[in-house]
Design an enzyme around this catalytic site. Structure first.
Site, PDB file in Angstrom:
ATOM      1  N   GLY A 228       0.770  -1.244   0.000  1.00 56.93           N
ATOM      2  CA  GLY A 228       0.000   0.000   0.000  1.00 56.93           C
ATOM      3  C   GLY A 228       0.795   1.285   0.000  1.00 56.93           C
ATOM      4  O   GLY A 228       0.209   2.357   0.099  1.00 56.93           O
ATOM      5  N   GLU A 269       4.051  -6.607   1.554  1.00 54.09           N
ATOM      6  CA  GLU A 269       3.520  -7.116   0.277  1.00 54.09           C
ATOM      7  C   GLU A 269       3.256  -5.982  -0.700  1.00 54.09           C
ATOM      8  O   GLU A 269       2.112  -5.761  -1.097  1.00 54.09           O
ATOM      9  CB  GLU A 269       2.165  -7.785   0.503  1.00 54.09           C
ATOM     10  N   GLY A 271       2.818  -3.919  -4.080  1.00 56.46           N
ATOM     11  CA  GLY A 271       2.611  -4.142  -5.513  1.00 56.46           C
ATOM     12  C   GLY A 271       3.077  -2.893  -6.231  1.00 56.46           C
ATOM     13  O   GLY A 271       4.156  -2.842  -6.830  1.00 56.46           O
ATOM     14  N   CYS A 338     -16.497   2.377 -26.687  1.00 57.11           N
ATOM     15  CA  CYS A 338     -17.831   2.982 -26.693  1.00 57.11           C
ATOM     16  C   CYS A 338     -18.364   3.119 -25.275  1.00 57.11           C
ATOM     17  O   CYS A 338     -19.345   2.463 -24.889  1.00 57.11           O
ATOM     18  CB  CYS A 338     -18.760   2.192 -27.598  1.00 57.11           C
ATOM     19  N   TYR A 366      -1.216  -2.606 -12.038  1.00 58.22           N
ATOM     20  CA  TYR A 366      -2.660  -2.615 -12.268  1.00 58.22           C
ATOM     21  C   TYR A 366      -3.018  -2.012 -13.639  1.00 58.22           C
ATOM     22  O   TYR A 366      -4.026  -1.333 -13.789  1.00 58.22           O
ATOM     23  CB  TYR A 366      -3.394  -1.883 -11.134  1.00 58.22           C
TER      24      TYR A 366
HETATM   25  N1  LLP Z   1      -1.549  -7.158  -0.175  1.00 58.09           N
HETATM   26  C1  LLP Z   1      -2.872  -7.355  -0.300  1.00 58.09           C
HETATM   27  C2  LLP Z   1      -3.533  -8.328   0.552  1.00 58.09           C
HETATM   28  C3  LLP Z   1      -3.611  -6.626  -1.246  1.00 58.09           C
HETATM   29  O1  LLP Z   1      -4.919  -6.811  -1.361  1.00 58.09           O
HETATM   30  C4  LLP Z   1      -2.937  -5.681  -2.079  1.00 58.09           C
HETATM   31  C5  LLP Z   1      -3.683  -4.917  -3.069  1.00 58.09           C
HETATM   32  C6  LLP Z   1      -1.552  -5.527  -1.921  1.00 58.09           C
HETATM   33  C7  LLP Z   1      -0.895  -6.284  -0.957  1.00 58.09           C
HETATM   34  C8  LLP Z   1      -0.750  -4.570  -2.758  1.00 58.09           C
HETATM   35  O2  LLP Z   1      -1.136  -3.234  -2.606  1.00 58.09           O
HETATM   36  P1  LLP Z   1      -0.265  -2.090  -3.304  1.00 58.09           P
HETATM   37  O3  LLP Z   1       1.102  -2.093  -2.656  1.00 58.09           O
HETATM   38  O4  LLP Z   1      -0.149  -2.412  -4.746  1.00 58.09           O
HETATM   39  O5  LLP Z   1      -1.003  -0.818  -3.067  1.00 58.09           O
HETATM   40  N2  LLP Z   1      -6.129  -1.896  -8.241  1.00 58.09           N
HETATM   41  C9  LLP Z   1      -5.937  -0.784  -7.326  1.00 58.09           C
HETATM   42  C10 LLP Z   1      -5.203  -1.166  -6.065  1.00 58.09           C
HETATM   43  C11 LLP Z   1      -5.957  -2.199  -5.260  1.00 58.09           C
HETATM   44  C12 LLP Z   1      -5.140  -3.393  -5.003  1.00 58.09           C
HETATM   45  C13 LLP Z   1      -5.805  -4.392  -4.167  1.00 58.09           C
HETATM   46  N3  LLP Z   1      -4.931  -5.043  -3.273  1.00 58.09           N
HETATM   47  C14 LLP Z   1      -5.220   0.331  -8.041  1.00 58.09           C
HETATM   48  O6  LLP Z   1      -4.958   0.206  -9.233  1.00 58.09           O
HETATM   49  O7  LLP Z   1      -4.966   1.386  -7.444  1.00 58.09           O
END
Ligand code: LLP
Length: 409
Positions: A228, A269, A271, A338, A366
């Site tokens: 996050g 974790e 992303g 569209c 994403y």
């Molecule tokens: N761990 C868990 C359990 C998660 O559900 C997520 C993301 C992460 C780690 C990684 O989070 P990050 O570091 O990427 O913020 N699609 C959305 C973000 C939602 C991701 C859902 N879970 C976006 O494009 O902003």
């Protein structure tokens, strides 16, 4: 991506316009050096701690990206059997993969456990099933919902009271009852606060809740604080100060370990933090429509390739790669789908002409993983630039790919 003295954009010395000519537009391009730098930054921030990075691969599952992660010592967090398979294909051992399901069929959990993965149990019914199925023979972590609202965008918050994720910390007594009933080996507590969280404060708040909860579990080895971290969406944007976060969390974590009486491992974790900035989506301007209300720039892409602006209102910086120093003018940059697929409204861009190549920044996370075939459009190819070399790591889809699952041909 850098602007050179010759006023052209480059990634590790490679011209992205040439890549779009070679591999077609639209095109996702990832810069491996950026992924390496971000991982190093995170490792450095927690240098004094026994810390593991579990890349949340929902952000980007390209096998070349996963292999790069493996090469630099980053392990994996997955949410589905499909992501688990991707991890295995990239060379990960089952026990380097964490499965963090969200209300999935229990058979998926069984398959992951049997393949050696460690699971973050996210509901009381799953905990019951886990106990009945494995007793004390397999370890697991519990995903706690700490009931903390954090982050700017409500759509990507996951730890507040109304969130579907995890087991509420208020149900601790019930959790302990089930754990005792089956003698389940709880080796870790997990939580994920949400996405795009800038400040250290929410992380510290949820960490404290996990540390407090941890006192009820004597056999812990892991505290998993999820992902996050907020990344930069435009030059000068406020981002998570990783050094500060590292110092603050490390200090609290060390104090907790002393109180707990054992040195635990701290897991994250991320992303976005690892891959967002590494990626650009290059698109071609199909039409410039000078409308009395707005100047519309249509591109050969849309919400089918990059849905974040439409789904979350996310800001993606846009560069006119073909005309970096043109006169700035306001545009609405829109897709060819569209639907109202607006990438940016009233955005100042160097003058845009039909045929120009535009680049959407922060497309490494994403982007393609949230893409679709809506309007029967193909997904773009992907290119990874690493160690100064560009190579295609996914080809563009064809009509054949789209027909593969149709049975009434
Ligand atoms: N761990 C868990 C359990 C998660 O559900 C997520 C993301 C992460 C780690 C990684 O989070 P990050 O570091 O990427 O913020 N699609 C959305 C973000 C939602 C991701 C859902 N879970 C976006 O494009 O902003």
């Amino acid at each position: 991506m850098q602007l050179t003295d010759q006023n052209t954009y480059t990634i590790q010395g490679i011209d992205p316009v040439q890549l779009t000519e070679q591999y077609g537009s639209p095109l996702y391009v990832y810069d491996g050096a950026t992924i390496r730098r971000k991982a190093a930054e995170l490792m450095h921030a927690f240098a004094g701690i026994n810390m593991k990075i579990k890349y949340a691969c929902k952000a980007n599952t390209n096998l070349a990206v996963l292999r790069l992660m493996r090469e630099i010592g980053v392990e994996l967090d997955v949410v589905s059997p499909g992501e688990f398979e991707m991890g295995k294909l990239a060379g990960y051992e089952g026990n380097q993969i964490t499965f963090t399901p969200s209300g999935v069929p229990f058979e998926e959990v069984r398959a992951a456990v049997e393949a050696g993965a460690i699971v973050n149990v996210d509901s009381i019914p799953l905990l019951e099933w886990f106990g009945q199925t494995y007793g004390n023979t397999k370890p697991c972590l519990i995903r706690i919902k700490p009931n903390v609202a954090a982050g700017g965008n409500a759509k990507i918050m996951t730890a507040h009271a109304d969130s579907k994720f995890g087991i509420s910390v208020l149900l601790l007594d019930q959790i302990l009852e089930v754990v005792k009933k089956y003698s389940i080996r709880i080796i870790g507590l997990h939580q994920h606060t949400g996405s795009d969280i800038k400040d250290a404060e929410p992380f510290l708040k949820v960490a404290d809740i996990l540390f407090e909860t941890a006192k009820h579990f004597p056999d812990l080895e892991i505290i998993d604080l999820g992902g996050g971290f907020k990344v930069s969406y435009l030059p000068g944007d406020a981002v998570t100060d990783m050094e500060l976060l590292g110092n603050k969390i490390s200090e609290r974590f060390n104090t907790f370990c002393k109180e707990y009486g054992r040195d635990l491992q701290l897991w994250f974790e991320p992303g976005k933090f690892l891959v967002s900035e590494s990626g650009h989506l290059f698109v071609t301007v199909t039409v410039v429509k000078e409308d009395p209300a707005r100047n519309f720039v249509h591109v050969d892409s849309g919400l089918n390739h990059l849905i974040r602006p439409m789904m979350y209102g996310s800001y993606h910086h846009i560069l006119n790669v073909s005309n970096p120093s043109g006169e700035l003018k306001p545009y609405n940059v829109v897709g060819y789908i569209c639907e109202t697929d607006t990438f940016a409204s009233d955005r100042q861009l160097p003058e845009v002409k039909q045929g120009d190549i535009l680049a959407f920044a922060n497309a490494g996370a994403y982007g393609l993983t949230m893409s679709s075939n809506y309007n029967t459009r193909f997904r773009p190819a992907e290119v990874l630039i690493d160690n100064g070399k560009a190579r295609m790591v996914r080809r563009r889809e064809t009509m054949e790919d789209l027909l593969k699952t149709q049975t009434d041909l």
